[in-house]
Motif scaffolding. Structure first.
Motif, PDB file in Angstrom:
ATOM      1  N   ASN A 163       0.825  -1.205   0.000  1.00  0.00           N
ATOM      2  CA  ASN A 163       0.000   0.000   0.000  1.00  0.00           C
ATOM      3  C   ASN A 163       0.869   1.269   0.000  1.00  0.00           C
ATOM      4  O   ASN A 163       0.518   2.275   0.596  1.00  0.00           O
ATOM      5  N   ALA A 164       1.995   1.193  -0.687  1.00  0.00           N
ATOM      6  CA  ALA A 164       2.899   2.339  -0.748  1.00  0.00           C
ATOM      7  C   ALA A 164       2.354   3.404  -1.700  1.00  0.00           C
ATOM      8  O   ALA A 164       1.485   3.131  -2.545  1.00  0.00           O
ATOM      9  N   LEU A 165       2.865   4.612  -1.549  1.00  0.00           N
ATOM     10  CA  LEU A 165       2.451   5.737  -2.392  1.00  0.00           C
ATOM     11  C   LEU A 165       0.931   5.880  -2.397  1.00  0.00           C
ATOM     12  O   LEU A 165       0.295   6.020  -3.449  1.00  0.00           O
ATOM     13  N   ASN A 166       0.352   5.822  -1.197  1.00  0.00           N
ATOM     14  CA  ASN A 166      -1.113   5.949  -1.046  1.00  0.00           C
ATOM     15  C   ASN A 166      -1.864   4.885  -1.842  1.00  0.00           C
ATOM     16  O   ASN A 166      -2.923   5.156  -2.428  1.00  0.00           O
ATOM     17  N   GLY A 167      -1.311   3.690  -1.854  1.00  0.00           N
ATOM     18  CA  GLY A 167      -1.973   2.563  -2.498  1.00  0.00           C
ATOM     19  C   GLY A 167      -1.661   2.392  -3.969  1.00  0.00           C
ATOM     20  O   GLY A 167      -2.118   1.424  -4.584  1.00  0.00           O
ATOM     21  N   PRO A 219      10.676  10.802  -0.621  1.00  0.00           N
ATOM     22  CA  PRO A 219      10.647  11.050   0.825  1.00  0.00           C
ATOM     23  C   PRO A 219       9.974   9.966   1.656  1.00  0.00           C
ATOM     24  O   PRO A 219       9.789  10.148   2.871  1.00  0.00           O
ATOM     25  N   ASP A 220       9.601   8.864   1.062  1.00  0.00           N
ATOM     26  CA  ASP A 220       8.987   7.750   1.787  1.00  0.00           C
ATOM     27  C   ASP A 220       9.823   7.415   3.027  1.00  0.00           C
ATOM     28  O   ASP A 220      10.982   7.005   2.917  1.00  0.00           O
ATOM     29  N   PRO A 221       9.268   7.564   4.231  1.00  0.00           N
ATOM     30  CA  PRO A 221      10.056   7.362   5.461  1.00  0.00           C
ATOM     31  C   PRO A 221      10.458   5.910   5.715  1.00  0.00           C
ATOM     32  O   PRO A 221      11.286   5.639   6.593  1.00  0.00           O
ATOM     33  N   ALA A 222       9.881   4.970   4.950  1.00  0.00           N
ATOM     34  CA  ALA A 222      10.206   3.560   5.157  1.00  0.00           C
ATOM     35  C   ALA A 222      11.433   3.109   4.376  1.00  0.00           C
ATOM     36  O   ALA A 222      11.914   1.992   4.578  1.00  0.00           O
ATOM     37  N   ILE A 223      11.950   3.945   3.484  1.00  0.00           N
ATOM     38  CA  ILE A 223      13.133   3.563   2.711  1.00  0.00           C
ATOM     39  C   ILE A 223      14.348   3.534   3.632  1.00  0.00           C
ATOM     40  O   ILE A 223      14.600   4.482   4.377  1.00  0.00           O
ATOM     41  N   ALA A 237      24.687   9.891   5.183  1.00  0.00           N
ATOM     42  CA  ALA A 237      23.355  10.461   4.993  1.00  0.00           C
ATOM     43  C   ALA A 237      22.617  10.553   6.315  1.00  0.00           C
ATOM     44  O   ALA A 237      22.858   9.754   7.231  1.00  0.00           O
ATOM     45  N   THR A 238      21.702  11.511   6.410  1.00  0.00           N
ATOM     46  CA  THR A 238      20.861  11.670   7.588  1.00  0.00           C
ATOM     47  C   THR A 238      19.401  11.686   7.152  1.00  0.00           C
ATOM     48  O   THR A 238      19.086  11.658   5.953  1.00  0.00           O
ATOM     49  N   GLU A 239      18.499  11.753   8.130  1.00  0.00           N
ATOM     50  CA  GLU A 239      17.060  11.812   7.831  1.00  0.00           C
ATOM     51  C   GLU A 239      16.717  12.989   6.926  1.00  0.00           C
ATOM     52  O   GLU A 239      15.779  12.922   6.127  1.00  0.00           O
ATOM     53  N   ALA A 240      17.486  14.070   7.036  1.00  0.00           N
ATOM     54  CA  ALA A 240      17.216  15.257   6.221  1.00  0.00           C
ATOM     55  C   ALA A 240      17.478  15.023   4.738  1.00  0.00           C
ATOM     56  O   ALA A 240      17.078  15.836   3.898  1.00  0.00           O
ATOM     57  N   CYS A 241      18.136  13.909   4.417  1.00  0.00           N
ATOM     58  CA  CYS A 241      18.440  13.607   3.011  1.00  0.00           C
ATOM     59  C   CYS A 241      17.278  12.940   2.278  1.00  0.00           C
ATOM     60  O   CYS A 241      17.347  12.748   1.059  1.00  0.00           O
ATOM     61  N   ARG A 242      16.232  12.586   2.984  1.00  0.00           N
ATOM     62  CA  ARG A 242      15.112  11.892   2.329  1.00  0.00           C
ATOM     63  C   ARG A 242      14.492  12.776   1.244  1.00  0.00           C
ATOM     64  O   ARG A 242      14.110  13.917   1.497  1.00  0.00           O
TER      65      ARG A 242
END
Length: 417
Positions: free
Chosen positions: A80-84, A134-138, A164-169
């Protein structure tokens, strides 16, 4: 005199209508013994392997075969990625079968609206899988990363101590229009270049896959980083053929800039790729060295000494005298479709040389009964020409834009039905 005549027989004349006429290029349809290829069987059985051996020994280097110990681990599946709209998968590729050995993470997004296995575009990325969306699960890569200083595609503040850090998403999402790709019915598969081989000349071959192949180092035909990236694209394809959600017979290999060089070599060496897309790959990619324009062999071998085999260095300052050139690499893709793209302000990549190489490869496509590149001269800006060979030159500079992607998807539609 006879030797001179035999040498000249290996060349043919190309005129592109670009003010560069009467330039001699090595003929891809002439065997090393001076005889002409007579039929398709001889091309596939004799001339194509001959060209592969030459480019392997003289330029790209000898890469290892598929590792027997290599293993895949699917560590993430979200239907259900990218809003399904898509199913996201992440796969760890353990090159030597060891969890603490070199590992490449594949990121896949597969369109959910299809009722059949999806065709796919597979390519390496510059700034990590987490940067393409920007998918936070990557999973964020732990591999070395350039600081981003002076690079318009990555915010300097998001990279700390070359990590890399979270800001790189999502910082590189503009070059990967995922929603468009998914909506057009294509899966996207990508991996981070530094997971595979270091692009830091100071590091040499001390990271990634090179340390697990010590016997390949120290040779004149050692495989460099470009060949390592191409090798990894084939290893990604090794996984793809096992995934029933992907149509493995309709996979295009894609790359931009130095990764476009790798994509072109991957497509030349691995016939499982049904299509090759090389975006502004320039010197050592799609452009001709014989023109003597743009980035040259000396720069490639001094600024980027890790990219190619040590044997390639002997050709520094001999660009216009090479016994081979990149149109022959493009011809190794034949009869599969190939797309070469340029940008008008990308002078180092020499757009005219990229077009000329695509046009020079046409002889092999025609010989094999396919169409070639349906243009005699470089087309106007922002006008795609598409036969079995596709080409466009767009406005702007060194980049991958939505315009580029639309042409690639149209080309894939044309050839993947």
């Amino acid at each position: 005199m006879m030797l001179k005549l035999r040498f000249l027989s290996l060349f043919f004349v190309l005129s592109t209508g670009l003010g560069w006429a009467q330039k001699a290029l090595p003929n891809p349809l002439i065997l090393a013994n001076g005889k002409r290829v007579q039929n398709a069987k001889q091309w596939h059985k004799e001339r194509r392997p001959e060209l592969l051996r030459m480019f392997t020994s003289e330029m790209y280097g000898q890469a290892p075969p598929r590792p027997k110990e290599m293993q895949f681990e699917v560590f993430d599946v979200d239907k259900n990625a990218l809003n399904g709209k898509a199913t996201r998968k992440q796969i760890a590729v353990y090159f030597n079968g060891k969890a603490d050995g070199p590992r490449m993470d594949l990121l896949m997004y597969i369109p959910n609206h299809l009722q059949r296995p999806a065709p796919a575009i597979l390519g390496l990325n510059f700034w990590g899988n987490h940067a393409v969306h920007p998918d936070p699960a990557i999973r964020i890569t732990t591999s070395w990363m350039e600081s981003g200083k002076g690079n318009p595609y990555v915010k300097l503040s998001c990279v700390t101590d070359h990590r890399a850090t979270e800001a790189c998403r999502g910082v590189n999402a503009a070059q990967w229009p995922l929603d468009t790709i998914i909506a057009r019915g294509y899966a996207l598969i990508t991996a981070y270049r530094e997971d595979i081989a270091s692009d830091d000349p100071k590091t040499g071959f001390q990271k990634g896959i090179h340390p697990i192949y010590p016997d390949y180092q120290g040779r004149t035909d050692n495989f460099g980083t470009i060949a390592a990236w191409a090798w990894a694209l084939s290893r990604a394809m090794d996984y793809v053929v096992t995934d029933k959600a992907i149509d493995a017979k309709r996979v295009a290999v894609f790359g931009w800039s130095r990764l476009g060089k790798a994509a072109l070599w991957a497509g030349a060496t691995d016939e499982r790729f049904a299509m090759v897309i090389s975006n502004e790959s320039g010197a050592g990619g799609a452009k001709l060295f014989h023109r003597g324009v743009g980035e040259n062999i000396r720069r490639l071998c001094t600024v980027f000494p890790h990219w190619y085999a040590a044997s390639f260095k002997k050709y520094m300052d001999r660009d216009t005298l090479l016994p081979f050139d990149q149109h022959q690499v493009i011809s190794l893709v034949a009869p599969r479709p190939v797309y070469i793209a340029s940008a008008v302000d990308d002078k180092g990549a020499d757009p005219q040389g990229e077009f000329a190489a695509a046009k020079a490869a046409e002889s092999v496509y025609l010989f094999l009964g396919k169409t070639g590149l349906p243009a005699q001269t470089i087309p106007p800006l922002n006008q795609s020409v598409q036969g079995q060979i596709g080409y466009h030159i767009r406005e702007g500079g060194h980049d991958v834009t939505l315009y580029d992607w639309k042409q690639y998807l149209n080309f894939a539609d044309k050839h993947f039905n």
